[in-house]
Write a protein that holds these residues in place. Sequence first.
Motif, PDB file in Angstrom:
ATOM      1  N   ASN A 111       0.813  -1.223   0.000  1.00 23.41           N
ATOM      2  CA  ASN A 111       0.000   0.000   0.000  1.00 23.41           C
ATOM      3  C   ASN A 111       0.842   1.266   0.000  1.00 23.41           C
ATOM      4  N   SER A 112       2.068   1.121  -0.505  1.00 22.43           N
ATOM      5  CA  SER A 112       2.943   2.297  -0.576  1.00 22.43           C
ATOM      6  C   SER A 112       2.690   3.045  -1.882  1.00 22.43           C
ATOM      7  N   SER A 113       3.111   4.311  -1.908  1.00 24.84           N
ATOM      8  CA  SER A 113       2.971   5.125  -3.123  1.00 24.84           C
ATOM      9  C   SER A 113       3.778   4.504  -4.261  1.00 24.84           C
ATOM     10  N   LEU A 114       4.914   3.884  -3.917  1.00 29.05           N
ATOM     11  CA  LEU A 114       5.747   3.243  -4.935  1.00 29.05           C
ATOM     12  C   LEU A 114       4.989   2.118  -5.638  1.00 29.05           C
ATOM     13  N   VAL A 115       4.469   1.190  -4.848  1.00 31.82           N
ATOM     14  CA  VAL A 115       3.790   0.034  -5.430  1.00 31.82           C
ATOM     15  C   VAL A 115       2.497   0.456  -6.131  1.00 31.82           C
TER      16      VAL A 115
END
Lengths: 341, 341
Positions: B82-86
């Motif tokens: 749930n990260s901005s990266l993923v």
Amino acid sequence: MLTIAVDAMGGDHAPACVIDGALEALRESGNRFEIILIGQSEKVEPLLGKHDTAGLNLKFMHAPETVTMDDVPATAVKTKQNSSLVKGLQLCKAKEAEAFVSAGNTGAQMAASLFILGRIPGVLRPTIYAYLPRLQEGLTNMVDVGANMDCKPEHLVQFAEMLSIYQRYGAGIENPQVGLLNIGEEEGKGSDTLKQTHPLLKAAHAAGKINFIGNIEGHDILKGKATVVVCDGLVGNTILKFGESIPEFLGVLFKQALEKNVASGSLDQNAAAAATAMFKGMFEPFDVEKFGGVPFLGVDGISIVGHGRSSSRAIKNMIYMAEHMVERKVNEHIAEVLADK
Amino acid sequence: MLTIAVDAMGGDHAPACVIDGALEALRESGNRFEIILIGQSEKVEPLLGKHDTAGLNLKFMHAPETVTMDDVPATAVKTKQNSSLVKGLQLCKAKEAEAFVSAGNTGAQMAASLFILGRIPGVLRPTIYAYLPRLQEGLTNMVDVGANMDCKPEHLVQFAEMLSIYQRYGAGIENPQVGLLNIGEEEGKGSDTLKQTHPLLKAAHAAGKINFIGNIEGHDILKGKATVVVCDGLVGNTILKFGESIPEFLGVLFKQALEKNVASGSLDQNAAAAATAMFKGMFEPFDVEKFGGVPFLGVDGISIVGHGRSSSRAIKNMIYMAEHMVERKVNEHIAEVLADK
């Protein structure tokens, strides 16, 4: 008295510049050692004749052949037996000289030094290091800088040991700091070779042979984080040459900026002249001629190599470097540490 | 309309700086594309609220998790779904965005890009390049700069091919010049890998895939001899970081020289101020923020990576880079050339 054989034919400005450097070393040192200049008599003697050499510890030895920059290193030693390079190293082998100095073909000098003088027992691969600019006290030396490709971990460890010994005994650095040049600080970083080298350097540290400070990165070199920067010859050669190209690159940028600032009136002629002098002075840390040259580490004898473009000042300092290596018994210390495995 | 996903949480100055860069890109480009800012709402929304975003093609997407510089690249993609990266890369995978931009953890972005987007068919190893200072027109890019250690000859050849395609189609360089970074110009020089790479690059040249100019050395980089400098990630990373450290090193030298010259009266206060301004201006070629960041070459999608210390200007230029990569169909060209084996 110490005898140093000097290759009169080596370097872009040879033999004139080599003669000047040799005479200056004798005069400045008060005839502290003896120099044997080796070269083609028809080229060297007329130039020597222009100098007042009375009372100097100077001998001349004729060598009809010359190793050029185009000679293939591996064959030069065999095909040019009567060259100043081969004759100079043979004087060392025969103990008629304690050291040899040349600013000629580096590859040929390395090959000939190995062939004629051999290795110090225990040395896997002799190596060559270089000086990099540094702001702090001390030295930043990088090893290897092009003599050895595809280094194995045990080679890199020996380079670190030999350069640490040079710095300690030859340059008076009390506790040389060994950094392994890598892409990150963490132990698990880098190529397979570097990953295997790291624990070996830690073991050499634990055994009291070196002072290993861990991995360092490209930006740590100019910061002076390590005095001994350890890397494969491919990396070291590339960094060395990249570094050597910086003053010229910045010189162009400076010239462009100066012209722009003079044209716009931001700098008057006096200020421009002062800024130019200041800019030139800034590059003092890039001046490696103060060190003259470097010894091949691991060779069983003293063979000092200089840059092809060496000035007489560089030649003079290479002669002092040779004297240093003999007096401080650097090779004896290397033999002792590497035998102790 | 093109949609670009931007990691609001990536970089030393995130999210403020990322927001500024994204808004500036929309305003400057006249709303030419759409931006989806992804990040933690409690951090991003209060900052966004301070800006007048009315009429801008801007969306916000909440991502409760953040990948930090301390996260282990290989695991971040699995543990922080749930990260901005993923989430940003998943938008690309789902074709809801055409590109992703981040100035966060480079290793994690590389791993996540590979995991989520996969490779362009035919690509052995995706790679990352960098910009180096250059005086002439054109670009000097170096590949690989740290993503790939222990490269095999065929990897290096693909790096040369992919970067040549980027330069040709992405940067408008008509005939990119590929140089193999080595210790000498002659074909037989260097490590075993480089010796094997040289003939492969010649073959790629003969096949019309690249314009191979031969080996280049460390001092040829700043001379701009090649636009594509090919090397292993260990060499490239070290040169890149060494190069990045030069302005700071020279800044110290300049400051010392200035103080000395002011103290001695060689420069008055006005001239010193002018010299200081001139010196700062000199380093314009070292300013790589004008390029913003670089795409991972070989990834089947567009993932642009920036320096952790990216300014809002760098973020803006990374967004333009993303637009560029889509419009000029760089990945399509890579797929075409690499499929044609």
